[in-house]
Design a protein around this motif. Structure first.
Motif, mmCIF file in Angstrom:
data_model
loop_
_atom_site.group_PDB
_atom_site.id
_atom_site.type_symbol
_atom_site.label_atom_id
_atom_site.label_comp_id
_atom_site.label_asym_id
_atom_site.label_seq_id
_atom_site.Cartn_x
_atom_site.Cartn_y
_atom_site.Cartn_z
ATOM 1 N N GLY A 50 0.928 -1.238 -0.107
ATOM 2 C CA GLY A 50 -0.107 0.024 0.050
ATOM 3 C C GLY A 50 0.790 1.194 0.045
ATOM 4 N N GLN A 51 2.180 1.254 0.157
ATOM 5 C CA GLN A 51 3.007 2.206 -0.010
ATOM 6 C C GLN A 51 2.789 2.696 -1.160
ATOM 7 O OE1 GLN A 51 7.125 1.340 1.174
ATOM 8 N NE2 GLN A 51 7.470 3.209 1.744
ATOM 9 N N ILE A 52 3.078 4.423 -1.303
ATOM 10 C CA ILE A 52 2.934 5.077 -2.484
ATOM 11 C C ILE A 52 4.175 5.834 -2.511
ATOM 12 C CG2 ILE A 52 1.882 6.851 -3.722
ATOM 13 C CD1 ILE A 52 0.125 4.631 -3.643
ATOM 14 N N ILE A 53 4.970 5.837 -3.519
ATOM 15 C CA ILE A 53 6.166 6.551 -3.435
ATOM 16 C C ILE A 53 6.154 7.549 -4.817
ATOM 17 C CG2 ILE A 53 8.752 6.370 -3.592
ATOM 18 C CD1 ILE A 53 8.250 3.395 -2.501
ATOM 19 N N GLN A 54 6.550 8.579 -4.652
ATOM 20 C CA GLN A 54 6.525 9.511 -5.676
ATOM 21 C C GLN A 54 8.114 10.139 -6.119
ATOM 22 O OE1 GLN A 54 3.673 12.711 -5.935
ATOM 23 N NE2 GLN A 54 2.842 12.029 -3.987
ATOM 24 N N TYR A 55 8.352 9.964 -7.445
ATOM 25 C CA TYR A 55 9.670 10.301 -7.785
ATOM 26 C C TYR A 55 9.625 11.234 -8.963
ATOM 27 C CZ TYR A 55 9.854 5.024 -6.827
ATOM 28 O OH TYR A 55 9.497 4.056 -6.269
ATOM 29 N N LYS A 56 10.613 12.016 -9.379
ATOM 30 C CA LYS A 56 10.773 12.765 -10.521
ATOM 31 C C LYS A 56 11.968 12.327 -11.303
ATOM 32 C CE LYS A 56 11.256 17.315 -12.336
ATOM 33 N NZ LYS A 56 11.349 18.738 -11.891
ATOM 34 N N VAL A 57 11.898 11.805 -12.629
ATOM 35 C CA VAL A 57 12.658 11.176 -13.225
ATOM 36 C C VAL A 57 12.735 11.814 -14.771
ATOM 37 C CG1 VAL A 57 11.194 9.314 -14.176
ATOM 38 C CG2 VAL A 57 13.484 9.001 -14.101
ATOM 39 N N SER A 58 13.924 11.777 -15.269
ATOM 40 C CA SER A 58 14.264 12.274 -16.619
ATOM 41 C C SER A 58 14.712 11.278 -17.526
ATOM 42 C CB SER A 58 15.077 13.325 -16.683
ATOM 43 O OG SER A 58 14.893 14.443 -15.848
ATOM 44 N N PRO A 59 13.541 10.390 -18.015
ATOM 45 C CA PRO A 59 14.000 9.314 -18.870
ATOM 46 C C PRO A 59 14.730 9.627 -20.163
ATOM 47 C CG PRO A 59 11.351 9.769 -19.202
ATOM 48 C CD PRO A 59 12.257 11.024 -18.067
ATOM 49 N N PHE A 60 14.589 10.731 -20.717
ATOM 50 C CA PHE A 60 15.319 11.581 -22.100
ATOM 51 C C PHE A 60 15.567 12.845 -21.737
ATOM 52 C CE2 PHE A 60 12.102 8.426 -23.116
ATOM 53 C CZ PHE A 60 12.681 7.315 -23.704
ATOM 54 N N PRO A 61 16.902 13.096 -22.220
ATOM 55 C CA PRO A 61 17.310 14.670 -22.061
ATOM 56 C C PRO A 61 16.182 15.572 -22.419
ATOM 57 C CG PRO A 61 19.119 13.283 -23.029
ATOM 58 C CD PRO A 61 17.736 12.642 -23.025
ATOM 59 N N GLY A 62 16.180 16.767 -21.445
ATOM 60 C CA GLY A 62 15.090 17.459 -21.560
ATOM 61 C C GLY A 62 13.528 17.236 -21.373
ATOM 62 N N GLY A 121 4.068 4.390 -29.757
ATOM 63 C CA GLY A 121 5.010 3.833 -28.470
ATOM 64 C C GLY A 121 5.555 2.488 -29.078
ATOM 65 N N LYS A 122 4.897 1.970 -29.886
ATOM 66 C CA LYS A 122 5.364 0.587 -30.393
ATOM 67 C C LYS A 122 6.730 0.865 -31.192
ATOM 68 C CE LYS A 122 4.099 -3.884 -32.491
ATOM 69 N NZ LYS A 122 2.932 -4.737 -32.899
ATOM 70 N N MET A 123 6.554 1.933 -32.125
ATOM 71 C CA MET A 123 7.858 2.438 -32.850
ATOM 72 C C MET A 123 9.130 2.998 -31.848
ATOM 73 S SD MET A 123 5.756 4.207 -36.115
ATOM 74 C CE MET A 123 7.119 5.256 -36.299
ATOM 75 N N ALA A 124 8.693 3.442 -30.934
ATOM 76 C CA ALA A 124 9.678 3.984 -29.720
ATOM 77 C C ALA A 124 10.365 2.717 -29.110
ATOM 78 C CB ALA A 124 8.980 5.008 -28.718
ATOM 79 N N HIS A 125 9.345 1.663 -29.084
ATOM 80 C CA HIS A 125 10.363 0.790 -28.098
ATOM 81 C C HIS A 125 11.737 0.283 -28.542
ATOM 82 C CE1 HIS A 125 11.056 -3.265 -26.433
ATOM 83 N NE2 HIS A 125 10.326 -2.664 -25.368
ATOM 84 N N PRO A 126 11.915 -0.219 -29.844
ATOM 85 C CA PRO A 126 13.326 -0.676 -30.039
ATOM 86 C C PRO A 126 14.173 0.697 -30.226
ATOM 87 C CG PRO A 126 11.719 -0.617 -32.015
ATOM 88 C CD PRO A 126 10.785 -0.323 -30.950
ATOM 89 N N LEU A 127 13.698 1.879 -30.515
ATOM 90 C CA LEU A 127 14.683 2.936 -30.738
ATOM 91 C C LEU A 127 15.141 3.485 -29.660
ATOM 92 C CD1 LEU A 127 12.658 4.502 -33.933
ATOM 93 C CD2 LEU A 127 14.754 3.330 -33.887
ATOM 94 N N LEU A 128 14.215 3.529 -28.605
ATOM 95 C CA LEU A 128 14.445 4.377 -27.392
ATOM 96 C C LEU A 128 14.292 3.691 -25.928
ATOM 97 C CD1 LEU A 128 12.472 7.796 -28.174
ATOM 98 C CD2 LEU A 128 14.995 7.367 -28.309
ATOM 99 N N VAL A 129 13.230 3.059 -25.825
ATOM 100 C CA VAL A 129 12.890 2.367 -24.533
ATOM 101 C C VAL A 129 13.590 1.170 -24.467
ATOM 102 C CG1 VAL A 129 10.857 1.458 -23.038
ATOM 103 C CG2 VAL A 129 10.603 3.470 -24.609
ATOM 104 N N LYS A 130 13.645 0.494 -25.165
ATOM 105 C CA LYS A 130 14.406 -0.832 -25.070
ATOM 106 C C LYS A 130 15.860 -0.623 -24.734
ATOM 107 C CE LYS A 130 15.465 -5.404 -26.728
ATOM 108 N NZ LYS A 130 15.105 -6.350 -28.217
ATOM 109 N N LYS A 131 16.519 0.316 -25.488
ATOM 110 C CA LYS A 131 17.870 0.845 -25.170
ATOM 111 C C LYS A 131 18.029 1.220 -23.883
ATOM 112 C CE LYS A 131 19.026 1.335 -30.208
ATOM 113 N NZ LYS A 131 19.332 2.267 -31.206
#
Length: 163
Positions: A50-62, A121-131
């Motif tokens: 039940g613990q809620i944790i909030q983060y700030k993250v920069s997955p990509f520059p900018g 999103g499907k196109m971004a997976h191999p180009l960005l997210v998976k890497k």
């Protein structure tokens, strides 16, 4: 949907592994600095369902975003599950297992995730997210091995597959 599976072994006790991995504050230790990972709230207590944790993250520059996860399951010393409630993924379900093996423990991560934005999103997976996920988990492996060492015959396993 996709599944990321990763395993890594360490010559430490299950208790030591649990104490480190179940402490949300240690996420910043095993997250690459370029991700700008910052815990905003919810990491001030030992882990509980039940613990809620909030983060700030920069997955990509900018680009930075808030990420809110809930710890949905906890079996002290063995496993816990975190699920995204708000953030960059359409679905994020992350299971963390700690298994005893000869000479130490094996940490296993299984993440089921889905990207937003349909075909984009499907196109971004191999180009960005998976890497990026490969980079994040490689960094995590390096940090954990540096901190705890590795078992002599341990083999890191890592794969991302569409499910």
């Amino acid at each position: 949907m996709y599944r990321l599976s990763a395993k890594q072994s360490f010559p430490i006790s299950r208790q030591l592994a649990w104490d480190f991995l179940s402490n949300p504050a240690n996420l910043s230790v095993i997250t690459p600095p370029e991700m700008g990972f910052n815990i905003l709230s919810g990491a001030d207590r030992p882990m509980f369902a039940g613990q809620i944790i909030q983060y700030k993250v920069s997955p990509f520059p900018g680009f930075s975003t808030r990420w809110v996860t809930e710890i949905t399951h906890v079996n002290k010393g063995s496993y816990f599950v975190d699920e995204q409630r708000f953030g960059p993924y359409a679905l994020w379900h992350h299971k963390h297992f700690i298994n005893e093996v000869p000479g130490g423990v094996e940490m296993e991560d299984i993440i089921d995730y889905k990207l937003p934005l349909g075909i984009l999103g499907k196109m971004a997976h191999p180009l960005l997210v998976k890497k990026q996920l490969i980079s994040i988990f490689s960094y995590r492996e390096e940090q954990l091995s540096s901190r705890f060492g590795s078992l002599p015959d341990s083999k890191r396993t890592f794969k991302i597959e569409q499910i």
